[in-house]
Enzyme design. Structure first.
Site, PDB file in Angstrom:
ATOM      1  N   ASP A   1      15.763   7.953   6.062  1.00  0.00           N
ATOM      2  CA  ASP A   1      14.433   7.945   5.439  1.00  0.00           C
ATOM      3  C   ASP A   1      14.489   7.614   3.958  1.00  0.00           C
ATOM      4  OD1 ASP A   1      13.080   8.593   7.674  1.00  0.00           O
ATOM      5  OD2 ASP A   1      12.870  10.727   7.224  1.00  0.00           O
TER       6      ASP A   1
ATOM      7  N   GLN B   1     -10.996   0.374   1.033  1.00  0.00           N
ATOM      8  CA  GLN B   1     -11.473  -0.472  -0.075  1.00  0.00           C
ATOM      9  C   GLN B   1     -10.303  -1.166  -0.771  1.00  0.00           C
ATOM     10  OE1 GLN B   1     -11.780   2.799   0.187  1.00  0.00           O
ATOM     11  NE2 GLN B   1     -11.335   3.867  -1.727  1.00  0.00           N
TER      12      GLN B   1
ATOM     13  N   SER C   1       4.936   9.057  13.948  1.00  0.00           N
ATOM     14  CA  SER C   1       6.394   9.000  13.939  1.00  0.00           C
ATOM     15  C   SER C   1       7.015   9.628  15.201  1.00  0.00           C
ATOM     16  CB  SER C   1       6.896   9.733  12.697  1.00  0.00           C
ATOM     17  OG  SER C   1       8.224   9.384  12.434  1.00  0.00           O
TER      18      SER C   1
ATOM     19  N   HIS D   1      -2.579 -39.640  20.566  1.00  0.00           N
ATOM     20  CA  HIS D   1      -1.213 -39.361  20.142  1.00  0.00           C
ATOM     21  C   HIS D   1      -0.339 -40.601  20.375  1.00  0.00           C
ATOM     22  CE1 HIS D   1      -2.496 -35.213  19.950  1.00  0.00           C
ATOM     23  NE2 HIS D   1      -1.292 -34.777  19.624  1.00  0.00           N
TER      24      HIS D   1
ATOM     25  N   ASN E   1      -3.359   6.146   6.087  1.00  0.00           N
ATOM     26  CA  ASN E   1      -4.090   6.954   7.067  1.00  0.00           C
ATOM     27  C   ASN E   1      -4.886   6.051   8.009  1.00  0.00           C
ATOM     28  OD1 ASN E   1      -6.396   6.104   5.716  1.00  0.00           O
ATOM     29  ND2 ASN E   1      -6.647   8.010   4.570  1.00  0.00           N
TER      30      ASN E   1
ATOM     31  N   HIS F   1       5.942  15.726  10.044  1.00  0.00           N
ATOM     32  CA  HIS F   1       5.149  14.624   9.493  1.00  0.00           C
ATOM     33  C   HIS F   1       3.669  14.742   9.842  1.00  0.00           C
ATOM     34  CE1 HIS F   1       7.625  11.758   7.382  1.00  0.00           C
ATOM     35  NE2 HIS F   1       8.560  11.795   8.304  1.00  0.00           N
TER      36      HIS F   1
ATOM     37  N   TYR G   1       0.841  -1.196   0.000  1.00  0.00           N
ATOM     38  CA  TYR G   1       0.000   0.000   0.000  1.00  0.00           C
ATOM     39  C   TYR G   1       0.877   1.248   0.000  1.00  0.00           C
ATOM     40  CZ  TYR G   1      -3.775   3.189   0.741  1.00  0.00           C
ATOM     41  OH  TYR G   1      -4.686   4.201   0.555  1.00  0.00           O
TER      42      TYR G   1
ATOM     43  N   GLN H   1      11.132  15.481  12.009  1.00  0.00           N
ATOM     44  CA  GLN H   1      10.088  14.527  12.397  1.00  0.00           C
ATOM     45  C   GLN H   1       8.759  15.215  12.654  1.00  0.00           C
ATOM     46  OE1 GLN H   1       9.721  11.109  12.461  1.00  0.00           O
ATOM     47  NE2 GLN H   1      11.475  11.597  11.179  1.00  0.00           N
TER      48      GLN H   1
ATOM     49  N   GLU I   1      11.296   5.256  17.739  1.00  0.00           N
ATOM     50  CA  GLU I   1      11.428   4.810  16.346  1.00  0.00           C
ATOM     51  C   GLU I   1      12.804   5.249  15.784  1.00  0.00           C
ATOM     52  OE1 GLU I   1       8.723   6.897  13.857  1.00  0.00           O
ATOM     53  OE2 GLU I   1       8.897   5.492  12.181  1.00  0.00           O
ATOM     54  N   HIS I   2      13.099   6.554  15.917  1.00  0.00           N
ATOM     55  CA  HIS I   2      14.386   7.096  15.464  1.00  0.00           C
ATOM     56  C   HIS I   2      15.145   7.626  16.664  1.00  0.00           C
ATOM     57  CE1 HIS I   2      11.499   7.895  12.091  1.00  0.00           C
ATOM     58  NE2 HIS I   2      12.440   7.327  11.393  1.00  0.00           N
TER      59      HIS I   2
ATOM     60  N   GLU J   1       0.454 -36.223  29.128  1.00  0.00           N
ATOM     61  CA  GLU J   1      -0.398 -35.112  28.695  1.00  0.00           C
ATOM     62  C   GLU J   1      -1.853 -35.553  28.504  1.00  0.00           C
ATOM     63  OE1 GLU J   1       1.369 -32.949  25.412  1.00  0.00           O
ATOM     64  OE2 GLU J   1       3.030 -32.264  26.666  1.00  0.00           O
TER      65      GLU J   1
END
Lengths: 429, 429
Positions: A357, A187, A233, A416, A210, A258, A125, A255, A323-324, A411
């Site tokens: 990045d 969709q 982020s 088994h 999003n 964003h 995506y 950052q 993250e960074h 068990e």
């Protein structure tokens, strides 16, 4: 615009960061559920309907043709094209080390293997509109290709004139995407998860999006694989008195631009640096384009934390698991080995976060919201799957059978035990 | 008891299998949410309350002491203990091949690394009651230890007399569990995810459980890592006319006995074998202990599918992507390379599925419900995480800067461009 806080206010900071990702989206939830149901039932017809509704364009053929791609190569700025090629080469170089080999252990007449195979079909995506990034295409498609995924299907929402940005099409071609469809939103995720007359059903979906896309990914997760549901982020910078305050401020803002939910945090043992960075932020922000987003993000989720020493700064970073993480200190290499939890570490003053990045090679899809404590950057291993293969000959089973039967009985799983016993029943009688 | 169906009824079979995992558990959902909230707020007090309520026992000290473990080693059947040791050694041997190494790429004065570190703290859930399996302990704790996880914390619900089965305690000790707590259910999962006065907060939770445990894992997932939310167990056997029908029947039942929702499917090109297996199932089932569960499971989710040839059988197996796949055919090794999607493959007549459940070495935590198309058996890699480390010196950034700035501008992220430009601003002016 940005607060300076003392480390003893640390729980206040943690709360601020945690709340950031705990929003409830009840309305979105229902909308996304309805979209998925519609696409499952009405397939292309539903996808066409939602594309008209959300992307304001009527698309006859979702598939991007060869001609459109050729046209993009003609239209793109040649320098940008070669920038994307350089980035691709760096990404390839870094990621090809991640290929996992199958292995086999032989023990007398038994063989045990872990067999590695690529996932067959993967959906990628790529967001549209203002967050339509060619770097997203490279970072997601290249590891899939290296893994050996045979169908690497990209979807991205079209502009209202039905087109897709040149750099996106060029990046897709450079990264070896096998098919591109002009579909976005929940969709698009539903179409990839369940398949339609046009869109092939895939086994795994990766890539950012999003809140509608994120919720749709979460909902189809388990039925298909997903990479992660990424939060907003983050950057955390550890800096001492040797750091250049203008660099620190610029990196925090890279950052912050964003997203109003992005978090930019400086942790420093230098009160002087804290004040200088604060001043530089106020000065530089006015020279940038996304000023409002940056101001909002720094106000709501930004912070400058002053610690007694760098050890305290490292502890805080490990707790936040950003993250960074940038290290702008006297001896950043040594310090880096104390960092246990982070998505990516950027060392020294000539490695600002945008290097990672776009360009250096490591993946820019990184664990957010503290998940670096248990998860990893996107890699080739996200596009493979493993199967165990077990072979015992008769003698190996003879040697093992009493142990297996005893454990099975402990068990309480007698069928088994029976599956072993029946192979030797005639001899036992 | 079990249906024989033709391959053209294949969509009927797929539907049967899919529906199996799509149950709605609205009541469970609310109960689990409440339990998690209570444990988050009242910590040990809530855990104690739910342990009394659900496990009918009042526990003073959740932590299992050294004395209890020593006692378990004294009480356990010595043969069973050495069976578990053999199993442990096999599991260690197989899993140690999975250790992932860090790597570093040096390119002029830039270095790029993928650094591998163990997750720091991991929780291992082991079910109680009739599903209390020492093999679960070994299969989850050994990969965690090999990965280098420093705290490997096991929780398991106590019996109503406050004790834990000897074989569970012995297996935990053999597998290197660092702490054991007598807590189960959703309250146990919540305690591991959020921490209490007694129970340490962990970063990842692994291990199977009932529907309450599974829902609780799903709910805390994202805040902590989880292995997977496993569906009911499955076996698919591909067999031809050379297969022994009694073995096939026994192996189908060894999965069916797990759970009325378990699925046991034979796919064969031999009509004769189909009829013989059906007869053998009817005969053998009466000799086993868990007869009712087996009958129910075979009736609801079992099937014998007759195909025109073995190629059709392989295609069906790849579409179903079963957790366990047995190959009982003339040339099972050659056939195995055509299998693309499966959790584990068991080759030939002396490798019945229980060999893998307990003993051979590969993990028995396997992807269920078709998720083998995109996911893998539990392994050492589930207990590590990776961090990218990027270092550019000045000259490397000089060489890269124009490309990075152009890509950033194409993406409309000017603060990203600014973070590069500011490092060279004085020279530009």
């Amino acid at each position: 615009m940005i607060e300076i806080i003392e480390l003893n206010n640390n729980s206040y900071l943690m709360e601020k960061l945690t709340n950031r990702t705990q929003f409830e989206y009840k309305e979105v939830n229902q909308v996304v559920e309805d979209i998925i149901e519609e696409v499952k039932n009405k397939q292309d017809q539903a996808v066409r309907y939602y594309t008209e509704k959300f992307d304001s364009v009527s698309i006859d053929d979702f598939l991007v043709g060869e001609r459109e791609i050729k046209q993009a190569f003609k239209s793109i700025c040649p320098k940008l094209k070669s920038d994307l090629e350089r980035a691709r080469d760096n990404i390839l170089l870094y990621h090809k080390e991640q290929l996992t080999e199958s292995y086999t252990i032989t023990k007398e007449n038994a063989t045990l293997s872990q067999r590695v195979r690529p996932i067959e079909k993967v959906g990628i995506y790529v967001p549209g509109g203002s967050a339509s990034y060619p770097s997203t295409v490279l970072m997601n498609a290249i590891p899939a290709k290296l893994a050996g995924v045979s169908e690497r299907i990209m979807i991205t929402p079209p502009s209202s004139d039905g087109t897709i940005k040149d750099s996106i099409l060029v990046a897709a071609s450079l990264a070896g995407v096998t098919k591109i469809y002009k579909i976005g939103g929940a969709q698009g995720i539903a179409a990839l998860a369940y398949g339609t007359e046009t869109i092939p059903k895939v086994s795994k979906i990766v890539g950012p999006g999003n809140i509608y896309v994120a919720m749709a990914k979460k909902k189809v997760s388990g039925y298909v694989g997903i990479d992660m549901v990424a939060g907003p982020s983050e950057i955390l910078i550890i800096a001492d008195e040797t750091a250049n305050p203008d660099y620190v401020a610029a990196d925090l803002m890279s950052q912050a631009e964003h997203d109003p939910l992005a978090a930019a945090i400086l942790v420093t043992d230098s009160n002087e640096l804290a004040l200088k960075v604060q001043a530089s932020l106020n000065r530089q922000v006015e020279t940038l384009e996304r000023t409002d987003i940056i101001k909002q993000s720094l106000r709501d989720y930004g912070a400058i934390v002053v610690t007694k020493n760098i050890t305290e700064a490292v502890d805080l970073a490990n707790e936040i698991a950003p993250e960074h993480l940038e290290l702008l200190t006297k001896d950043p290499f040594t310090l880096s080995s104390d960092i246990v939890n982070a998505g990516a570490i950027f060392i020294g003053e000539y490695t600002p976060e945008p290097v990672g990045d776009y360009f250096a090679g490591p993946n820019h899809t990184l664990p957010t919201s503290g998940t670096a404590k248990f998860s990893s950057p996107l890699s080739v291993t996200d596009f493979i799957k493993k199967t165990s293969v077990i072979y015992y000959d008769r003698q190996t089973l003879v040697d093992a059978k009493d142990s297996i039967i005893r454990i099975a009985r402990d068990e309480g799983l007698t069928a088994h035990a029976n599956a072993i016993e029946i192979r030797f029943r005639n001899e036992l009688e």
